[in-house]
Design a protein around this motif. Structure first.
Motif, PDB file in Angstrom:
ATOM      1  N   LEU A 240       0.823  -1.208   0.000  1.00  0.00           N
ATOM      2  CA  LEU A 240       0.000   0.000   0.000  1.00  0.00           C
ATOM      3  C   LEU A 240       0.860   1.263   0.000  1.00  0.00           C
ATOM      4  O   LEU A 240       0.528   2.255  -0.663  1.00  0.00           O
ATOM      5  CB  LEU A 240      -0.929   0.005   1.223  1.00  0.00           C
ATOM      6  CG  LEU A 240      -2.070  -1.013   1.218  1.00  0.00           C
ATOM      7  CD1 LEU A 240      -2.915  -0.868   2.477  1.00  0.00           C
ATOM      8  CD2 LEU A 240      -2.949  -0.868  -0.021  1.00  0.00           C
ATOM      9  N   ILE A 241       1.988   1.241   0.708  1.00  0.00           N
ATOM     10  CA  ILE A 241       2.849   2.427   0.766  1.00  0.00           C
ATOM     11  C   ILE A 241       3.562   2.657  -0.554  1.00  0.00           C
ATOM     12  O   ILE A 241       3.594   3.777  -1.087  1.00  0.00           O
ATOM     13  CB  ILE A 241       3.877   2.281   1.912  1.00  0.00           C
ATOM     14  CG1 ILE A 241       3.180   2.320   3.282  1.00  0.00           C
ATOM     15  CG2 ILE A 241       4.932   3.391   1.837  1.00  0.00           C
ATOM     16  CD1 ILE A 241       4.102   1.994   4.448  1.00  0.00           C
ATOM     17  N   LEU A 304      -5.952 -12.057  -4.348  1.00  0.00           N
ATOM     18  CA  LEU A 304      -5.635 -11.748  -5.748  1.00  0.00           C
ATOM     19  C   LEU A 304      -6.097 -10.340  -6.115  1.00  0.00           C
ATOM     20  O   LEU A 304      -5.383  -9.602  -6.803  1.00  0.00           O
ATOM     21  CB  LEU A 304      -6.283 -12.784  -6.661  1.00  0.00           C
ATOM     22  CG  LEU A 304      -5.646 -14.177  -6.647  1.00  0.00           C
ATOM     23  CD1 LEU A 304      -6.494 -15.175  -7.426  1.00  0.00           C
ATOM     24  CD2 LEU A 304      -4.230 -14.134  -7.220  1.00  0.00           C
ATOM     25  N   VAL A 305      -7.288  -9.963  -5.673  1.00  0.00           N
ATOM     26  CA  VAL A 305      -7.778  -8.613  -5.948  1.00  0.00           C
ATOM     27  C   VAL A 305      -6.861  -7.581  -5.309  1.00  0.00           C
ATOM     28  O   VAL A 305      -6.492  -6.569  -5.939  1.00  0.00           O
ATOM     29  CB  VAL A 305      -9.221  -8.452  -5.431  1.00  0.00           C
ATOM     30  CG1 VAL A 305      -9.655  -6.988  -5.485  1.00  0.00           C
ATOM     31  CG2 VAL A 305     -10.179  -9.308  -6.246  1.00  0.00           C
ATOM     32  N   PHE A 306      -6.467  -7.814  -4.074  1.00  0.00           N
ATOM     33  CA  PHE A 306      -5.574  -6.890  -3.382  1.00  0.00           C
ATOM     34  C   PHE A 306      -4.247  -6.751  -4.113  1.00  0.00           C
ATOM     35  O   PHE A 306      -3.732  -5.639  -4.293  1.00  0.00           O
ATOM     36  CB  PHE A 306      -5.331  -7.397  -1.960  1.00  0.00           C
ATOM     37  CG  PHE A 306      -4.336  -6.564  -1.186  1.00  0.00           C
ATOM     38  CD1 PHE A 306      -4.707  -5.349  -0.654  1.00  0.00           C
ATOM     39  CD2 PHE A 306      -3.033  -7.022  -0.985  1.00  0.00           C
ATOM     40  CE1 PHE A 306      -3.791  -4.581   0.069  1.00  0.00           C
ATOM     41  CE2 PHE A 306      -2.123  -6.266  -0.262  1.00  0.00           C
ATOM     42  CZ  PHE A 306      -2.500  -5.035   0.258  1.00  0.00           C
ATOM     43  N   ALA A 307      -3.691  -7.856  -4.569  1.00  0.00           N
ATOM     44  CA  ALA A 307      -2.381  -7.831  -5.224  1.00  0.00           C
ATOM     45  C   ALA A 307      -2.424  -7.107  -6.565  1.00  0.00           C
ATOM     46  O   ALA A 307      -1.481  -6.394  -6.922  1.00  0.00           O
ATOM     47  CB  ALA A 307      -1.872  -9.255  -5.414  1.00  0.00           C
ATOM     48  N   ALA A 309      -4.805  -4.908  -7.753  1.00  0.00           N
ATOM     49  CA  ALA A 309      -5.512  -3.627  -7.820  1.00  0.00           C
ATOM     50  C   ALA A 309      -4.543  -2.470  -8.048  1.00  0.00           C
ATOM     51  O   ALA A 309      -3.450  -2.432  -7.470  1.00  0.00           O
ATOM     52  CB  ALA A 309      -6.305  -3.403  -6.539  1.00  0.00           C
ATOM     53  N   GLY A 310      -4.978  -1.542  -8.888  1.00  0.00           N
ATOM     54  CA  GLY A 310      -4.185  -0.343  -9.110  1.00  0.00           C
ATOM     55  C   GLY A 310      -4.724   0.855  -8.364  1.00  0.00           C
ATOM     56  O   GLY A 310      -4.051   1.890  -8.275  1.00  0.00           O
ATOM     57  N   GLN A 311      -5.940   0.734  -7.852  1.00  0.00           N
ATOM     58  CA  GLN A 311      -6.557   1.827  -7.105  1.00  0.00           C
ATOM     59  C   GLN A 311      -6.758   1.417  -5.648  1.00  0.00           C
ATOM     60  O   GLN A 311      -7.039   0.255  -5.355  1.00  0.00           O
ATOM     61  CB  GLN A 311      -7.903   2.211  -7.733  1.00  0.00           C
ATOM     62  CG  GLN A 311      -7.769   2.791  -9.142  1.00  0.00           C
ATOM     63  CD  GLN A 311      -9.125   3.166  -9.712  1.00  0.00           C
ATOM     64  OE1 GLN A 311     -10.019   2.323  -9.807  1.00  0.00           O
ATOM     65  NE2 GLN A 311      -9.281   4.424 -10.091  1.00  0.00           N
ATOM     66  N   GLY A 318     -10.492  -5.885  -1.656  1.00  0.00           N
ATOM     67  CA  GLY A 318      -9.907  -7.229  -1.628  1.00  0.00           C
ATOM     68  C   GLY A 318      -9.337  -7.567  -0.270  1.00  0.00           C
ATOM     69  O   GLY A 318      -9.501  -8.684   0.233  1.00  0.00           O
ATOM     70  N   SER A 319      -8.662  -6.587   0.349  1.00  0.00           N
ATOM     71  CA  SER A 319      -8.061  -6.810   1.661  1.00  0.00           C
ATOM     72  C   SER A 319      -9.121  -7.104   2.711  1.00  0.00           C
ATOM     73  O   SER A 319      -8.966  -8.010   3.535  1.00  0.00           O
ATOM     74  CB  SER A 319      -7.240  -5.584   2.071  1.00  0.00           C
ATOM     75  OG  SER A 319      -6.681  -5.751   3.358  1.00  0.00           O
TER      76      SER A 319
END
Length: 416
Positions: A240-241, A304-307, A309-311, A318-319
Motif C-alpha cells: 500500500l505504501i 488476488l484482488v488486493f495484489a 488492484a491499481g486503485q 480485496g483486503s
C-alpha cells in the motif's frame, strides 16, 4: 485466587488481542520507514520466526502434555514479551531478526498449550461457543489496541512495541496467579525426568496424526495457508505504501491510515462473524470443513484482488474480504481441529504438530516469495502467495466430495 476456566479464556482473548494489535499495527511501518527493510528482509523476519516455531513447536507441546499447560503458557508469554522489548529497543535488522526468532520460541510454548488447556477444562463439546465468543470479545479488544497503537506511534514508532512487550510479560505473571488447571493430569514426578517418556508422548501424537487422514489433511491445509500468509502478512503494508499509495490529507502519518483501515476490518469481521459463529456452534465436522472451504475461497479471491488492484479502494475491498474471511475461519478451524483429537494426553502435541506444519509452509515459501518481491515486485510476490492457497482448497474439496470418509483422504495424502 484462581479464576474460572471460561473467565480466564475471555481474559486471555481480551488482553492478548489488545496487545497483538498494539504491537503489530505499527511493526511493518516501523520496518519500512525507520529501518528501511527490503521486501526480502521483510519476509525474512517471518522466515526466521517460523524456523524457530518449526524447531521448538513439538518439544514445547510435549512440555505442555507432560508437565503443565499453565507453566508452558506462562513461560511463553514471558519469552514473547522479552522479544518485543528487544525489537523495540534496537532498530536494526539483526536485532529484529533475533527478536522474532525469540518470539517464535515463546509462541511455541503458548500455541498448543492454550487450546489444549481450554479443551481439557471445559470439554470439547462446549468448545465451539466459548471459542467463537472469545474471538468476538478479542475483536472488540483489537479496536482498542489499534487506537492505542496509533496514539503511541505518533509519539514514537517503537513505543507501541515496547509497551506491548512489557504488557505481555505482565500477562504471563497474571496466568501464573489466576489460571486454573483442573482438567489436566500431569505425569507422576518419578516419570517426569525421563526424556524417553517425553519422546513417547511425541511419538504418540505423531501416530495419532498418521492414523487419522483428516488430521493429515489439516496439516496439509495449514502448510499451504502458511505459505500464503507469509507473503501477505509481511508485504501488505509495504504494497500500500510503495505500489498503491495512501491518500494525502495534510501531514497525516501512514500509521494513522493503517489504524483506520485496521479498525474498519475489525468492525466488518465482528458484523460477519457473529451470525456465522452462531450457526456453527453445534455444527458437524463435515459442515465445518465445508464452511472453511468457502472461507478460504474468499481469502484467495480477496488476496488476488488486493495484489492486482491499481486503485486504493479496490485494493482495500480485496483486503477486507480476505481479512474478514480469515478472521472468521480461525476459531472454526480451532474447533474443527480439536474435535478430531479425542486423546487428551497428546492434544497439545498434535496441535503443536499442526502449528509446525503452518511454520513449514511459511519458512519454505517465505524466502522464495521474498525473492520474487525484491527481484520483480511486491505485487508479483503477493500474487504468487495467493496461488499457494489452491492446494489447500483441493484438500478441502476432496474431503467434502467424499463426505469426509477417512479412507479417501488417506489415499489422497499417500506419497506417490
Amino acid at each position: 485466587m484462581r479464576l474460572g476456566a471460561i473467565s480466564t479464556w475471555y481474559a486471555y482473548e481480551t488482553v492478548a488481542s489488545f496487545i497483538g494489535r498494539l504491537v503489530f499495527t505499527v511493526t511493518a511501518v516501523y520496518f519500512v520507514t525507520r529501518v528501511h527493510m527490503s521486501p526480502f528482509e521483510l519476509v525474512l523476519v517471518g522466515t526466521v520466526m517460523e524456523l524457530a516455531v518449526f524447531s521448538f513447536e513439538v518439544p514445547t507441546g510435549i512440555v505442555a502434555d507432560v508437565y503443565s499447560r499453565r507453566l508452558s503458557i506462562v513461560l511463553g508469554n514471558v519469552i514473547m514479551g522479552a522479544a518485543f522489548v528487544l525489537v523495540a529497543a534496537v532498530p536494526a535488522v539483526w536485532a529484529i531478526l533475533a527478536g522474532y526468532a525469540i518470539w517464535g520460541l515463546g509462541w511455541t510454548f503458548v500455541s498448543g498449550a492454550i487450546d489444549a488447556w481450554l479443551a481439557d477444562e471445559i470439554g470439547t463439546e462446549r468448545l465451539a461457543p466459548v471459542v467463537l465468543r472469545g474471538a468476538q470479545i478479542g475483536r472488540a479488544a483489537m479496536i482498542a489496541g489499534t487506537i492505542a497503537s496509533v496514539a503511541l506511534a505518533l509519539v514514537d514508532l517503537r513505543l507501541p512495541i515496547l509497551v506491548g512487550g512489557l504488557a505481555t510479560i505482565v500477562l504471563g505473571a497474571f496466568f501464573a496467579v489466576a489460571m486454573p488447571e483442573t482438567g489436566f493430569r500431569p505425569l507422576p514426578r518419578e516419570a517426569r525426568s525421563s526424556l524417553a517418556h517425553m519422546a513417547h508422548t511425541g511419538r504418540a501424537g505423531a501416530r495419532l496424526v498418521r492414523a487419522r487422514p483428516t488430521l493429515l489433511a489439516i496439516l496439509g491445509i495449514a502448510a499451504f495457508a502458511g505459505m500464503w500468509s507469509e507473503s501477505y502478512d509481511r508485504l501488505w503494508q509495504a504494497h500500500l505504501i510503495r505500489d498503491v499509495g495512501l491518500p494525502r490529507i495534510g501531514d497525516l502519518d501512514p500509521v494513522v491510515w493503517f489504524g483506520i483501515l485496521g479498525v474498519i476490518a475489525i468492525v466488518l469481521t465482528m458484523a460477519v462473524a457473529q451470525p456465522i459463529g452462531r450457526r456453527l456452534e453445534a455444527a458437524s465436522r463435515e459442515t465445518m470443513a465445508r464452511t472453511l472451504f468457502w472461507l478460504d475461497v474468499a481469502v484467495m479471491g480477496g488476496a488476488l484482488v488486493f495484489a492486482l488492484a491499481g486503485q486504493l479502494w479496490i485494493a482495500l475491498a480485496g483486503s477486507y474480504v480476505l481479512l474478514v474471511a480469515r478472521n472468521v475461519a480461525e476459531p472454526v478451524f480451532t474447533t474443527w481441529l480439536n474435535r478430531n483429537i479425542d486423546e487428551s494426553a497428546v492434544r497439545a502435541t498434535v496441535i503443536s504438530i499442526t502449528n509446525q506444519a503452518d511454520a513449514v509452509g511459511q519458512w519454505t515459501g517465505g524466502p522464495a516469495l521474498g525473492a520474487i518481491g525484491s527481484v520483480f515486485s511486491i505485487r508479483a510476490a503477493l500474487v504468487a502467495g495467493a496461488a499457494c492457497m489452491a492446494p489447500a482448497l483441493a484438500l478441502y474439496g476432496r474431503a467434502i466430495r467424499r463426505h469426509g470418509r477417512e479412507s479417501e483422504l488417506g489415499r489422497l495424502l499417500e506419497p506417490v
